[in-house]
Motif scaffolding. Structure first.
Motif, PDB file in Angstrom:
ATOM      1  N   UNK A 139       0.844  -1.185   0.000  1.00 19.59           N
ATOM      2  CA  UNK A 139       0.000   0.000   0.000  1.00 19.59           C
ATOM      3  C   UNK A 139       0.886   1.244   0.000  1.00 19.59           C
ATOM      4  N   UNK A 140       0.340   2.402  -0.343  1.00 18.52           N
ATOM      5  CA  UNK A 140       1.140   3.631  -0.298  1.00 18.52           C
ATOM      6  C   UNK A 140       1.637   3.984   1.098  1.00 18.52           C
ATOM      7  N   UNK A 141       1.095   3.351   2.131  1.00 15.53           N
ATOM      8  CA  UNK A 141       1.570   3.615   3.486  1.00 15.53           C
ATOM      9  C   UNK A 141       2.794   2.771   3.844  1.00 15.53           C
ATOM     10  N   UNK A 142       3.102   1.775   3.029  1.00 13.20           N
ATOM     11  CA  UNK A 142       4.255   0.919   3.304  1.00 13.20           C
ATOM     12  C   UNK A 142       5.553   1.639   2.971  1.00 13.20           C
ATOM     13  N   UNK A 143       6.643   1.142   3.549  1.00 15.49           N
ATOM     14  CA  UNK A 143       7.937   1.780   3.359  1.00 15.49           C
ATOM     15  C   UNK A 143       8.487   1.609   1.948  1.00 15.49           C
ATOM     16  N   UNK A 144       8.055   0.580   1.250  1.00 15.68           N
ATOM     17  CA  UNK A 144       8.575   0.297  -0.091  1.00 15.68           C
ATOM     18  C   UNK A 144       7.520  -0.467  -0.876  1.00 15.68           C
ATOM     19  N   UNK A 145       7.584  -0.422  -2.202  1.00 17.62           N
ATOM     20  CA  UNK A 145       6.638  -1.200  -2.999  1.00 17.62           C
ATOM     21  C   UNK A 145       6.968  -2.680  -2.930  1.00 17.62           C
ATOM     22  N   UNK A 146       5.999  -3.496  -3.315  1.00 17.72           N
ATOM     23  CA  UNK A 146       6.201  -4.945  -3.419  1.00 17.72           C
ATOM     24  C   UNK A 146       5.554  -5.370  -4.728  1.00 17.72           C
ATOM     25  N   UNK A 147       6.330  -5.334  -5.790  1.00 16.82           N
ATOM     26  CA  UNK A 147       5.772  -5.528  -7.117  1.00 16.82           C
ATOM     27  C   UNK A 147       5.594  -6.999  -7.471  1.00 16.82           C
ATOM     28  N   UNK A 148       4.575  -7.234  -8.305  1.00 17.37           N
ATOM     29  CA  UNK A 148       4.361  -8.550  -8.896  1.00 17.37           C
ATOM     30  C   UNK A 148       3.846  -8.342 -10.307  1.00 17.37           C
ATOM     31  N   UNK A 149       4.189  -9.260 -11.210  1.00 19.17           N
ATOM     32  CA  UNK A 149       3.732  -9.188 -12.591  1.00 19.17           C
ATOM     33  C   UNK A 149       2.544 -10.117 -12.772  1.00 19.17           C
ATOM     34  N   UNK A 150       1.507  -9.622 -13.426  1.00 14.78           N
ATOM     35  CA  UNK A 150       0.280 -10.391 -13.634  1.00 14.78           C
ATOM     36  C   UNK A 150       0.018 -10.511 -15.125  1.00 14.78           C
ATOM     37  N   UNK A 151      -0.187 -11.735 -15.580  1.00 11.79           N
ATOM     38  CA  UNK A 151      -0.510 -12.006 -16.987  1.00 11.79           C
ATOM     39  C   UNK A 151      -2.016 -12.143 -17.105  1.00 11.79           C
ATOM     40  N   UNK A 152      -2.621 -11.262 -17.907  1.00 11.83           N
ATOM     41  CA  UNK A 152      -4.064 -11.270 -18.133  1.00 11.83           C
ATOM     42  C   UNK A 152      -4.388 -11.783 -19.528  1.00 11.83           C
ATOM     43  N   UNK A 153      -5.520 -12.445 -19.658  1.00  5.63           N
ATOM     44  CA  UNK A 153      -6.046 -12.784 -20.966  1.00  5.63           C
ATOM     45  C   UNK A 153      -6.786 -11.597 -21.559  1.00  5.63           C
ATOM     46  N   UNK A 195       6.892 -13.414  -9.909  1.00  7.95           N
ATOM     47  CA  UNK A 195       7.713 -12.543  -9.073  1.00  7.95           C
ATOM     48  C   UNK A 195       8.670 -11.738  -9.935  1.00  7.95           C
ATOM     49  N   UNK A 196       9.130 -10.623  -9.398  1.00  7.27           N
ATOM     50  CA  UNK A 196      10.162  -9.816 -10.040  1.00  7.27           C
ATOM     51  C   UNK A 196      11.503 -10.191  -9.411  1.00  7.27           C
ATOM     52  N   UNK A 197      12.633  -9.758  -9.992  1.00  8.00           N
ATOM     53  CA  UNK A 197      13.924 -10.103  -9.386  1.00  8.00           C
ATOM     54  C   UNK A 197      13.998  -9.664  -7.930  1.00  8.00           C
ATOM     55  N   UNK A 198      14.558 -10.515  -7.103  1.00 14.27           N
ATOM     56  CA  UNK A 198      14.642 -10.234  -5.678  1.00 14.27           C
ATOM     57  C   UNK A 198      15.681  -9.160  -5.387  1.00 14.27           C
ATOM     58  N   UNK A 199      15.608  -8.578  -4.204  1.00  7.90           N
ATOM     59  CA  UNK A 199      16.582  -7.577  -3.795  1.00  7.90           C
ATOM     60  C   UNK A 199      15.935  -6.220  -3.652  1.00  7.90           C
ATOM     61  N   UNK A 200      16.639  -5.167  -4.079  1.00  6.12           N
ATOM     62  CA  UNK A 200      16.153  -3.792  -3.996  1.00  6.12           C
ATOM     63  C   UNK A 200      14.745  -3.703  -4.604  1.00  6.12           C
ATOM     64  N   UNK A 201      13.740  -3.266  -3.815  1.00  2.00           N
ATOM     65  CA  UNK A 201      12.362  -3.297  -4.319  1.00  2.00           C
ATOM     66  C   UNK A 201      12.009  -2.198  -5.304  1.00  2.00           C
TER      67      UNK A 201
END
Length: 369
Positions: free
Chosen positions: A333-347, A357-363
């Motif tokens: 959420x925008x209240x969190x200290x950092x983003x937590x991204x994920x990629x979603x494949x839609x039809x 998942x995205x590459x681990x490490x620096x968010x």
């Protein structure tokens, strides 16, 4: 696209001031939280709420060089049942700190679901006022220098720099029209002059004047938006206005992506609240037909995101030739200290087919292209 855009949950990120204090990260801070470079990304699963084939691949660390063979790869996707993903390119921002000072990196996702590091460098290297924009092919970067009142364009390693004077004017964060041409804005709030320039500093051209907001760029198209409408133009083309057919009460908070043929776009919307803090928004994402304004809502990755809890904003979207989509979603959420991204494949029907998942490490970072 915006990504400038890698984190833009609220409209306050559209502009940055060239004389602003140096940031510790190369992207903007979210509306209700502070930057947290030491916090790692924790991708969310889909909780079984909607049909999806989960991809749990993560990237490794290490590696060096420009355009060289990758050094580190991550485990492959589980075999069988996954829809086809396009080639994806991911940018991980440089990390600053006494304990860790990792370079920025560019990753490519292979057909078997692995993330391979293909490039690393230090564009900006602590001199940027705000976000660093990385070209779609990952070979160049652009940023506004905080103290010298100029836009800099360089290769990803941070060398071979070209300087574009801004003469002390406020500056919109730069974006890439394609891998060879940069767009930025000069002026002040409600009165921006939008300028395009080649990566080598030549070919400067005024694209638009008297613009109320900074532009969003995606697949060569330039977009600006109000609460209920989107205006799209090409660098040389005419402007058109689109009014998406989304429910009353929603406001547009971002243009996540535009198709290369300009026929469709992906927008992020939310139901506003009194405090205007995104931590309590319900985000709703739509694919919009540019000709008719018809809007198809994309299914949230998690059922809980249908509630006003600030999760699930669409940050960047790629519209594919088969009618499907790949969307970079912030599971934090925008209240969190950092983003937590994920990629979603839609039809093409807007339903979730898979998530990755995205590459681990620096968010901090984002999807390129």
């Amino acid at each position: 696209m915006n990504l400038g855009p890698f984190t833009q949950p609220a409209r306050r990120y559209r502009a940055l001031v060239g004389t602003a204090a140096l940031l510790f990260l190369s992207v903007a801070v979210t509306a209700c939280g502070s930057a947290g470079p030491d916090r790692a990304s924790t991708p969310a699963g889909n909780d079984g709420a909607f049909p999806a084939t989960s991809d749990t691949s993560v990237g490794g660390a290490g590696g060096s060089g420009s355009g060289v063979a990758p050094i580190t790869t991550a485990p492959a996707d589980p075999a069988g049942g996954s829809p086809q993903w396009p080639q994806l390119t991911w940018y991980t921002a440089q990390e600053y700190g006494a304990a860790q000072n990792d370079p920025a990196r560019v990753w490519r996702r292979t057909s078997d679901g692995r993330w391979q590091q293909v490039r690393e460098g230090r564009p900006g290297n602590g001199t940027a006022a705000g976000q660093i924009a990385v070209a779609p092919d990952g070979r160049r970067a652009a940023w506004v220098e905080a103290s010298a009142e100029r836009l800099l364009i360089s290769d990803f390693e941070g060398t071979k720099q070209r300087a574009i004077p801004t003469h002390g004017q406020q500056t919109c964060a730069p974006s890439w029209l394609d891998s060879d041409r940069v767009l930025f804005g000069l002026g002040r709030e409600k009165d921006w002059t939008v300028v395009a320039v080649n990566a080598d500093g030549t070919g400067r051209k005024v694209v638009a004047t008297r613009q109320a907001s900074c532009p969003t760029v995606s697949a060569g198209s330039i977009a600006q938006f109000t609460d209920r409408a989107v205006r799209i133009r090409g660098e040389r083309g005419t402007e058109r206005s689109i009014t998406p057919s989304v429910p009353k009460g929603l406001v547009i908070d971002g243009v996540a992506g535009i198709s290369r043929d300009g026929r469709s776009l992906v927008i992020s919307t939310h139901v506003p609240n009194a405090g205007e803090c995104g931590c309590g928004w319900r985000f709703r994402t739509y694919r919009v037909d540019a000709a008719s304004g018809k809007a198809t809502e994309l299914t949230p990755l998690k059922r809980a995101w249908s509630e006003p809890n600030g999760h699930g904003q669409a940050v960047k979207a790629m519209i594919l030739a088969d009618g499907g989509l790949v969307v970079q979603v912030n599971t934090a959420t925008p209240a969190d200290d950092a983003p937590a991204y994920r990629l979603v494949r839609y039809g093409a029907d807007g339903r979730v087919q898979a998530d990755a998942a995205v590459p681990a490490g620096q968010p901090w970072g984002g999807l390129l292209g």
